[in-house]
Design a protein around this motif. Structure first.
Motif, PDB file in Angstrom:
ATOM      1  N   GLU A 166      -3.061  -1.363  -7.896  1.00  0.00           N
ATOM      2  CA  GLU A 166      -2.420  -0.143  -8.594  1.00  0.00           C
ATOM      3  C   GLU A 166      -3.066   1.125  -8.271  1.00  0.00           C
ATOM      4  O   GLU A 166      -2.397   2.098  -8.344  1.00  0.00           O
ATOM      5  CB  GLU A 166      -3.527  -0.390 -10.016  1.00  0.00           C
ATOM      6  CG  GLU A 166      -2.936  -1.688 -10.955  1.00  0.00           C
ATOM      7  CD  GLU A 166      -3.892  -1.796 -11.923  1.00  0.00           C
ATOM      8  OE1 GLU A 166      -4.846  -1.170 -12.101  1.00  0.00           O
ATOM      9  OE2 GLU A 166      -3.467  -2.811 -12.821  1.00  0.00           O
ATOM     10  N   LYS A 187      -0.369   2.260  -6.045  1.00  0.00           N
ATOM     11  CA  LYS A 187       0.657   2.225  -6.721  1.00  0.00           C
ATOM     12  C   LYS A 187       1.803   1.328  -5.814  1.00  0.00           C
ATOM     13  O   LYS A 187       2.940   1.544  -5.569  1.00  0.00           O
ATOM     14  CB  LYS A 187       1.335   3.452  -6.527  1.00  0.00           C
ATOM     15  CG  LYS A 187       0.693   4.706  -7.358  1.00  0.00           C
ATOM     16  CD  LYS A 187       1.245   6.027  -7.466  1.00  0.00           C
ATOM     17  CE  LYS A 187       0.316   7.086  -8.136  1.00  0.00           C
ATOM     18  NZ  LYS A 187       0.849   8.401  -8.213  1.00  0.00           N
ATOM     19  N   THR A 212       4.466  -1.826  -5.639  1.00  0.00           N
ATOM     20  CA  THR A 212       5.505  -2.299  -6.114  1.00  0.00           C
ATOM     21  C   THR A 212       5.217  -3.859  -6.659  1.00  0.00           C
ATOM     22  O   THR A 212       5.792  -4.338  -7.411  1.00  0.00           O
ATOM     23  CB  THR A 212       6.986  -2.315  -5.207  1.00  0.00           C
ATOM     24  OG1 THR A 212       6.579  -3.207  -4.188  1.00  0.00           O
ATOM     25  CG2 THR A 212       7.285  -1.082  -4.996  1.00  0.00           C
ATOM     26  N   THR A 225       2.661  -4.726  -8.369  1.00  0.00           N
ATOM     27  CA  THR A 225       1.754  -4.820  -9.470  1.00  0.00           C
ATOM     28  C   THR A 225       2.378  -5.283 -10.555  1.00  0.00           C
ATOM     29  O   THR A 225       1.987  -6.236 -11.572  1.00  0.00           O
ATOM     30  CB  THR A 225       1.284  -3.202  -9.829  1.00  0.00           C
ATOM     31  OG1 THR A 225       0.726  -2.812  -8.653  1.00  0.00           O
ATOM     32  CG2 THR A 225       0.277  -3.050 -11.099  1.00  0.00           C
ATOM     33  N   GLY A 226       3.646  -4.701 -10.901  1.00  0.00           N
ATOM     34  CA  GLY A 226       4.542  -5.082 -12.361  1.00  0.00           C
ATOM     35  C   GLY A 226       4.705  -6.575 -12.030  1.00  0.00           C
ATOM     36  O   GLY A 226       4.606  -7.452 -13.127  1.00  0.00           O
ATOM     37  N   SER A 236       1.795  -8.832 -12.675  1.00  0.00           N
ATOM     38  CA  SER A 236       1.296  -8.786 -14.241  1.00  0.00           C
ATOM     39  C   SER A 236       2.061  -9.387 -15.111  1.00  0.00           C
ATOM     40  O   SER A 236       1.622 -10.264 -15.875  1.00  0.00           O
ATOM     41  CB  SER A 236       1.361  -7.286 -14.529  1.00  0.00           C
ATOM     42  OG  SER A 236       0.329  -6.542 -14.000  1.00  0.00           O
ATOM     43  N   LYS A 237       3.491  -9.653 -14.710  1.00  0.00           N
ATOM     44  CA  LYS A 237       4.278 -10.351 -15.464  1.00  0.00           C
ATOM     45  C   LYS A 237       4.124 -11.840 -15.154  1.00  0.00           C
ATOM     46  O   LYS A 237       4.367 -12.668 -16.177  1.00  0.00           O
ATOM     47  CB  LYS A 237       5.902  -9.892 -15.112  1.00  0.00           C
ATOM     48  CG  LYS A 237       6.885 -10.844 -15.974  1.00  0.00           C
ATOM     49  CD  LYS A 237       8.366 -10.379 -15.400  1.00  0.00           C
ATOM     50  CE  LYS A 237       9.258 -11.278 -16.029  1.00  0.00           C
ATOM     51  NZ  LYS A 237      10.616 -11.084 -15.507  1.00  0.00           N
TER      52      LYS A 237
END
Length: 467
Positions: A45, A48, A50, A52-53, A56-57
């Motif tokens: 995080e 930044k 890519t 991370t998203g 989390s999903k």
């Protein structure tokens, strides 16, 4: 996937699957919740990344799948004892029926209260797995080699009874499912074929093999049949030849190497079709023998005796169709015999009532019992053929000719029974009069001789009455 791959899993496989799934996802969730992973996520995080998203999903998906697996296993675990009973080979097959309602009741409760295990897809899988377990138990109870062993030992009736038991268990489970489907207020909106495709195939296979065993039972009677009348010797020899050909067809079928109770063996359909075609040809020949023997017999009792000899085969469609033509002849012959009996009764009744020497009463019988014996003989003469006619096919019983014969029979029986009753009443009146006359006399009397012995005063009429 196991169902799609044709592995035919049982319901215990379902419980084990969700247990393993739950264990695996709990382990993954534990790893994802560890401090090390939290540090990795924090680092991603901050930079930044890519990743991370998607990460989390993935965490959310694991959490949802974990919750589903845990809940499904928790609910399905309540069925484990019942599933163990369902798959226990040491239990009697008949006792299997007692497990069906508790299983379906628990499944309905799971459907009602579960958040995840209440979809048509889940229910289809579970019911099909239960069907697989039932099929496995039935095959453990009666399989192909066992059936052929019973046939070889001339115990086809035992095999037939076991097949009937297996078929009944399959039917009972389907009935239980539909009962609980109704209780669920038709929430289980699933096509029957999706649930019972394999169970129905197994039931059809059981019915086919029961057709085989019942055919063997019926045709086995041929080895003991002997036909009378003028053509009897020739017809009996033909029956023996038919039985030998049937035995050859039976031996050829029972020589197949695969398990006939295995519904995956599709070659059974071709083998069974060939067997049935041979049997149909033999049935046509038996029908021909019956027709010839029927025409050769002169009396209605002789014709019925011929039919009784082939009683086990009379319900087979080809033979039944051929004999329906002869049933009309039987009706006509019986109608004529009823008229003859009616004439004999009217003529004999007049002679009996007038105490004529030509009355149809045996010389060694008294008037009343002789008359009753004569009328009972007439009743027996008309009763036996009527009982046998009543056992013929429903199509014959629906004909007007049969109804006319039935009316004539009922009328004649009524007249004979009323005459019997009249004779009994007549005897009772005579008994009453004789009894009163004799009871008015002294019990003892003295002989009119020099000595004058005292004797019991039993009149011959009273002695006869007491006897």
């Amino acid at each position: 996937m196991a169902l799609k791959n044709g592995k035919h899993p049982d319901p215990i496989t379902e419980v084990n699957f969700w247990r393993d799934q739950s264990s695996d996802l709990n382990a993954i969730y534990k790893q994802l919740s560890s401090e090390r992973i939290k540090k990795v996520l924090k680092f991603l995080e901050q930079n930044k990344s890519t990743y991370t998203g998607p990460f989390s999903k993935l965490q959310k998906e694991v959490q949802i799948a974990r919750s589903e697996s845990n809940e499904n296993f928790r609910y399905l675990e309540t069925l484990m004892d019942l599933f163990n009973k369902l798959t226990d080979e040491t239990q009697e097959l008949a006792d299997l029926v007692d497990v069906f309602k508790p299983i379906m009741h628990t499944i309905l409760l799971i459907w009602t209260y579960s958040q995840y295990y209440n979809t048509p897809a889940r229910l289809v899988v579970l019911i099909r797995e239960i069907c697989n377990a039932i099929i496995n138990r039935c095959r453990g109870y009666i399989d192909g080699p066992t059936i052929f062993g019973f046939i070889a030992g001339e115990e086809a009736k035992v095999a037939d009874a076991k097949l009937a038991q297996a078929l009944d268990v399959c039917t009972q489970f389907k009935m239980c499912y539909f009962e609980y489907k109704e209780i669920s207020k038709n929430q289980w909106k699933i096509t029957t074929n999706a649930l019972f495709v394999r169970l129905d195939s197994f039931s059809e296979r059981c019915q086919d093999i029961m057709h085989l065993t019942s055919t063997i039972i019926q045709f086995s009677a041929l080895q003991k049949i002997e036909i009378g009348s003028t053509k009897g010797k020739t017809l009996t020899a033909t029956v023996e030849q038919i039985f030998q050909e049937f035995t050859q067809a039976q031996n050829q079928f029972t020589a197949i190497s695969y398990d006939i109770m295995d519904i995956e063996k599709k070659e059974f359909d071709d083998d069974f079709y060939k067997f049935r075609q041979r049997i149909k040809e033999l049935e046509r020949r038996i029908a021909s023998i019956l027709t010839q023997g029927f025409d050769d017999s002169d009396t209605i009792i002789g014709k019925f005796k011929l039919l009784d000899s082939f009683a086990s085969l009379l319900n087979r469609p080809i033979i039944q169709d051929e004999l329906e033509k002869k049933h009309i002849v039987l009706l006509d012959l019986y109608k004529q015999d009823l008229k003859v009996v009616g004439t004999l009764f009217m003529e004999g009744k007049a002679l009996v009532d007038s105490s004529d020497e030509k009355a149809p009463i045996f010389k060694n019988l008294p008037p009343i019992s002789g008359a009753l014996n004569w009328t009972n003989g007439l009743l027996e003469r008309i009763n036996e053929p009527m009982e046998k006619l009543s056992m013929l096919s429903q199509s014959i019983q629906d004909r007007e000719e049969f109804k006319d014969v039935q009316k004539l029979y009922i009328s004649l029986c009524k007249n004979l029974k009323e005459y019997n009753k009249q004779k009994v009443v007549q005897w009772e009146h005579g008994v009453e009069k004789n009894t009163e006359d004799q009871l008015n006399k002294f019990l003892l009397y003295r002989e009119q001789t020099e000595i004058g012995f005292i004797r019991v005063n039993f009149d011959p009429v009273l002695v006869r009455l007491l006897r």
